[in-house]
Enzyme design. Structure first.
Site, PDB file in Angstrom:
ATOM      1  N   HIS A 285      63.403  95.965  87.003  1.00 14.65           N
ATOM      2  CA  HIS A 285      63.053  94.551  87.075  1.00 14.65           C
ATOM      3  C   HIS A 285      64.007  93.689  86.261  1.00 14.65           C
ATOM      4  CE1 HIS A 285      60.422  91.083  87.559  1.00 14.65           C
ATOM      5  NE2 HIS A 285      60.487  90.884  86.255  1.00 14.65           N
TER       6      HIS A 285
ATOM      7  N   LYS B 102      65.646  78.048  92.217  1.00  9.42           N
ATOM      8  CA  LYS B 102      65.669  79.507  92.162  1.00  9.42           C
ATOM      9  C   LYS B 102      64.366  80.048  92.729  1.00  9.42           C
ATOM     10  CE  LYS B 102      66.342  83.365  88.890  1.00  9.42           C
ATOM     11  NZ  LYS B 102      66.369  83.736  87.459  1.00  9.42           N
TER      12      LYS B 102
ATOM     13  N   HIS C 274      56.719  87.838  92.218  1.00 16.15           N
ATOM     14  CA  HIS C 274      55.662  88.312  91.321  1.00 16.15           C
ATOM     15  C   HIS C 274      54.705  89.146  92.157  1.00 16.15           C
ATOM     16  CE1 HIS C 274      53.797  87.332  87.200  1.00 16.15           C
ATOM     17  NE2 HIS C 274      55.023  87.763  87.015  1.00 16.15           N
TER      18      HIS C 274
ATOM     19  N   GLY D 147      69.026  84.365  92.298  1.00 23.53           N
ATOM     20  CA  GLY D 147      67.824  84.826  92.983  1.00 23.53           C
ATOM     21  C   GLY D 147      67.190  85.988  92.257  1.00 23.53           C
ATOM     22  N   ASN D 148      66.690  86.931  93.031  1.00 24.24           N
ATOM     23  CA  ASN D 148      65.855  87.984  92.464  1.00 24.24           C
ATOM     24  C   ASN D 148      65.871  89.186  93.398  1.00 24.24           C
ATOM     25  OD1 ASN D 148      62.473  88.776  92.515  1.00 24.24           O
ATOM     26  ND2 ASN D 148      63.625  88.992  90.626  1.00 24.24           N
TER      27      ASN D 148
END
Length: 752
Positions: A54, A101, A105, A548-549
């Site tokens: 993560h 952004k 979750h 981003g992610n």
């Protein structure tokens, strides 16, 4: 007993729960090599979480570097901040900049839907705030299992309530997003949150601890035991076996505290007394201290005894790892500390000096007068493991691609077509989402110009000039399963088209890459292909990736979700008064289809809703045609030629006609061109849009399309008759369509 650095030197063979904390044997060995000794309990806690998937992106970092070839130029100017910062910042002209952004979750929202979703919103808002911007809007792309599945009925209401409860309390309009149901997300919902903020160029702030002797201040909420997760294993099982039970793994949010934190931080920015700032997200103090120090020009010393606790039983490991919400860390000159604390006191925001910037390149953390951390912060924050995980094209994909939806039975009569249209619009994915979106305040702050269910959300930035921005998030996981390279480009294309259809110029993207286990070679192949699709697509469209992610390990009982790379597109519009809404506006307007329609039904909503089928190859992206269509839509909006514009995507022409009609209750009468009626109504060929306009503008618009090489098909006209009429095929009352369209989610929630 506190495990100090001195004790770590003296007890090199002490057993530590590195495996329980998610570390591999070679990773633990690497930590000992870096330190020249075993880590203390606090150091082990820091490394374990900062080297997690993560936080460290260890399975994706190698491939994310491909985005670097896209550079830092947008059609509107340079990126002021990009990948590697807390959020990307885009110059939109007139000394204005926008930062945006998207993050995930997902797992917390499955465990505790309300708090998981709420703190997802809170976390992304603080990322935007930490760039020096005022947050001005949020969006939420959501994915759930089947609408009638018990787990969906458990998580959906809580997730929606968490998003609305937190965002509404903050006073941030929720202007868009998506909701999609599919069995692939059963037991693993996706909750992605996007935030956008506005700032002037000179307001930009960065996460760097600079200036020898400058003070490090924690401010916001007190630190509690929520969101600790793995660190509690270390604290209770190793150092205090008789201690409290494992702490809760999901953070608990307080939106009213966050609202105070936002206003307090903005006043601190205005006072000019912050030299560096970092929000608290994953990994808490461990992350904030190590990232600030490693990005700065010195080291850092922190005393954990000065951290304000709301739970006095917390161990030092737990203090370091707590993910309590609504907290920030700032670097402040000594002479400005009193002013800083005074502003925080004005807003009833706790603030404490917890450390300072020191000479050298070490991060020292003390607890009860003893040193519990002595590390090079870069080894914690940036120099974690980087994996080149095996990838392989799946053996099953050829058979899947051979099972084409184009070969499925097609309607043999107008009556069958009508029933298929009703089946489509009454399917959960194409049905009305207002049960969800009506819980969100989309108009607070008074600058919302467009919001769901429009093509994109639009916000006014400058009241004097009308300068504004548009945002859209898109992804079709069915396309991505069939071909992740093409599926990613189709998501990019759809977000580009949605922004352009509202009249805004697409300029940059943020992405949230949701995938299954990176330890599965099939998943890594999907991931790499998706990134390559985005890189090639963004290069052609001229829209760089700002950040981003990545969310891995989205799986249930060993079954991976479909690849879901969600694309968030930012657009800029010079004057929001020029916007194009999606709904038919005036009876008598001509209705035109723009773009080329091909027999592309594989992965479509028609195949899914009517035939429960998934197979074949997705539609072929046409990025050159997408750009041409975008130029036409933007210019036509600027010149006031269009009454409405709506992209064609999920559900094809049929869905677009229904949504354009139901928006304002106006009917449409049309004649389909020669050819297969199923293809015309349900194909999901990209680079297409449905527009309506008055006769007086027709010639000018046709000339504009001809100049751009965009095909135009005149279908019919808007009517006040209250029906959707396809000549020679069927006539359906809008109220019958609306009844089917509104029922699925509303009825499922009412029955729950």
């Amino acid at each position: 007993m506190v495990d100090t650095v001195e004790n770590a030197w003296a007890t090199p063979d002490a057993e530590q729960p590195w495996a329980e904390l998610g570390l591999k044997a070679d990773e633990y060995a690497r930590i000992k090599e870096i330190l020249g000794r075993r880590p203390t309990g606090c150091e082990l806690a820091m490394y374990s979480v900062m080297w997690s998937e993560h936080c460290s992106y260890k399975s994706s970092k190698k491939h994310l570097s491909r985005f670097g070839v896209l550079g830092d130029q947008t059609p509107r100017g340079p990126l002021l901040a990009g990948i590697g910062e807390q959020a990307g910042v885009v110059d939109i002209g007139g000394d204005w900049a926008v930062t945006f952004k998207i993050e995930s979750h997902n797992h917390p929202s499955y465990v505790e839907p309300y708090q998981g979703a709420a703190t997802g919103v809170g976390g992304i808002v603080r990322d935007i705030l930490a760039m020096g911007a005022r947050p001005i809007g949020v969006m939420d792309p959501l994915r759930f299992g089947p609408l009638d599945a018990p787990d969906t009925l458990r998580v959906l209401p809580g997730i929606v309530s968490g998003i609305s409860g937190y965002g509404n309390c903050l006073g941030l309009p929720n202007i868009g997003g998506e909701v999609l149901f599919d069995a692939t997300y059963a037991g693993n919902p996706l909750v992605n949150a996007l935030c956008v903020g506005v700032l002037k160029h000179d307001d930009l702030k960065l996460a760097k601890a600079t200036g020898l002797g400058n003070k490090v201040i924690m401010y916001g909420a007190a630190t509690g035991g929520d969101g600790i997760g793995g660190a509690s294993i270390l604290a209770s099982e190793t150092f205090d076996a008789d201690g409290p039970a494992k702490r809760p793994s999901v953070q608990v949010g307080d939106p009213f505290m966050e609202k105070l934190l936002i206003e307090c931080t903005l006043e601190l920015f205005a006072a000019g007394i912050i030299t560096g700032i970092q929000d608290f997200g994953a990994a808490g103090i461990s992350c904030a201290t190590s990232e600030l120090a490693s990005a700065g020009d010195g080291g850092m010393h922190v005393d954990l005894d000065t951290v304000v606790l709301r739970d006095p039983t917390l161990s030092p490991e737990e203090i370091l790892m707590s993910e309590s919400q609504e907290r920030m860390m700032a670097v402040v000159r000594p002479e400005d500390v009193d002013t800083f604390l005074g502003i925080c006191a004005k807003w009833d925001v706790l603030a404490t000096v917890v450390g300072e910037v020191i000479e050298g390149d070490r991060l020292f953390i003390d607890y009860h007068g003893e040193r519990v951390v002595d590390v090079d912060p870069r080894t914690v924050a940036h120099d974690g493991p980087v994996y080149d995980r095996p990838s392989a094209r799946p053996t099953w994909i050829d058979a899947l691609n051979a099972d084409r939806a184009e070969d499925l039975p097609r309607a043999a009569s107008g009556a069958e077509l009508a029933e298929e249209l009703l089946t489509l619009v009454g399917s959960p994915n194409q049905a009305d989402k207002s049960w969800i979106t009506d819980q969100y305040d989309r108009y607070v702050r008074g600058n919302s110009v467009l919001a769901q269910p429009e093509n994109s959300g639009m916000l006014r930035i400058d009241e004097e000039t009308g300068l504004g921005i548009a945002l859209a998030t898109d992804n079709n996981p069915r396309f991505c399963l069939l071909n992740p390279y093409l599926g990613a480009q189709l998501a990019l294309s759809e977000s580009y088209r949605n922004v352009a259809a509202s009249g805004a110029e697409p300029v940059a993207i943020t992405d949230c890459l949701n995938f299954g286990s990176p330890e599965d070679p099939d998943v890594m192949w999907q991931f790499i292909e998706s990134i390559m699709g985005l890189v090639d697509g963004c290069r052609e469209l001229g829209t760089p990736v700002t950040g981003g992610n990545v969310s891995f390990y989205n799986q249930t009982d060993g079954v991976n979700i479909h690849p879901t790379p969600v694309v968030g597109m930012l657009g800029v519009i010079d004057d929001v008064a020029d916007r194009a809404p999606m709904g038919f506006a005036y009876p008598g307007d001509a209705v035109l289809l723009l773009g080329e329609t091909r027999d592309e039904l594989s992965g479509s909503s028609w195949a899914d809703a009517v035939h429960s089928h998934l197979g074949g190859m997705p539609p072929m992206p046409n990025l050159a045609a997408e750009k041409a269509l975008g130029r036409v839509l933007i210019e036509a909006s600027k010149r006031g030629l269009l009454s409405s514009a709506h992209d064609l995507s999920d559900g094809g022409l049929a869905q677009s006609l229904v949504e354009s009609s139901l928006r304002n209750g106006l009917g449409v009468s049309l004649t389909l061109p020669a050819g297969d009626t199923t293809t015309w109504l349900f194909s999901e060929s990209p680079a297409r849009a449905l527009v309506s306009l008055s006769g007086e503008h027709y010639a000018a618009f046709a000339e504009l399309c001809a100049g751009a090489g965009v095909p135009v098909t005149r279908l019919g006209e808007v009517t006040g008759e209250g029906v959707l009429e396809v000549h020679g095929q069927f006539t359906l009352p809008l109220e019958q369509i609306r009844a089917r369209w509104e029922a699925p989610i509303r009825d499922a929630m009412a029955a729950h």
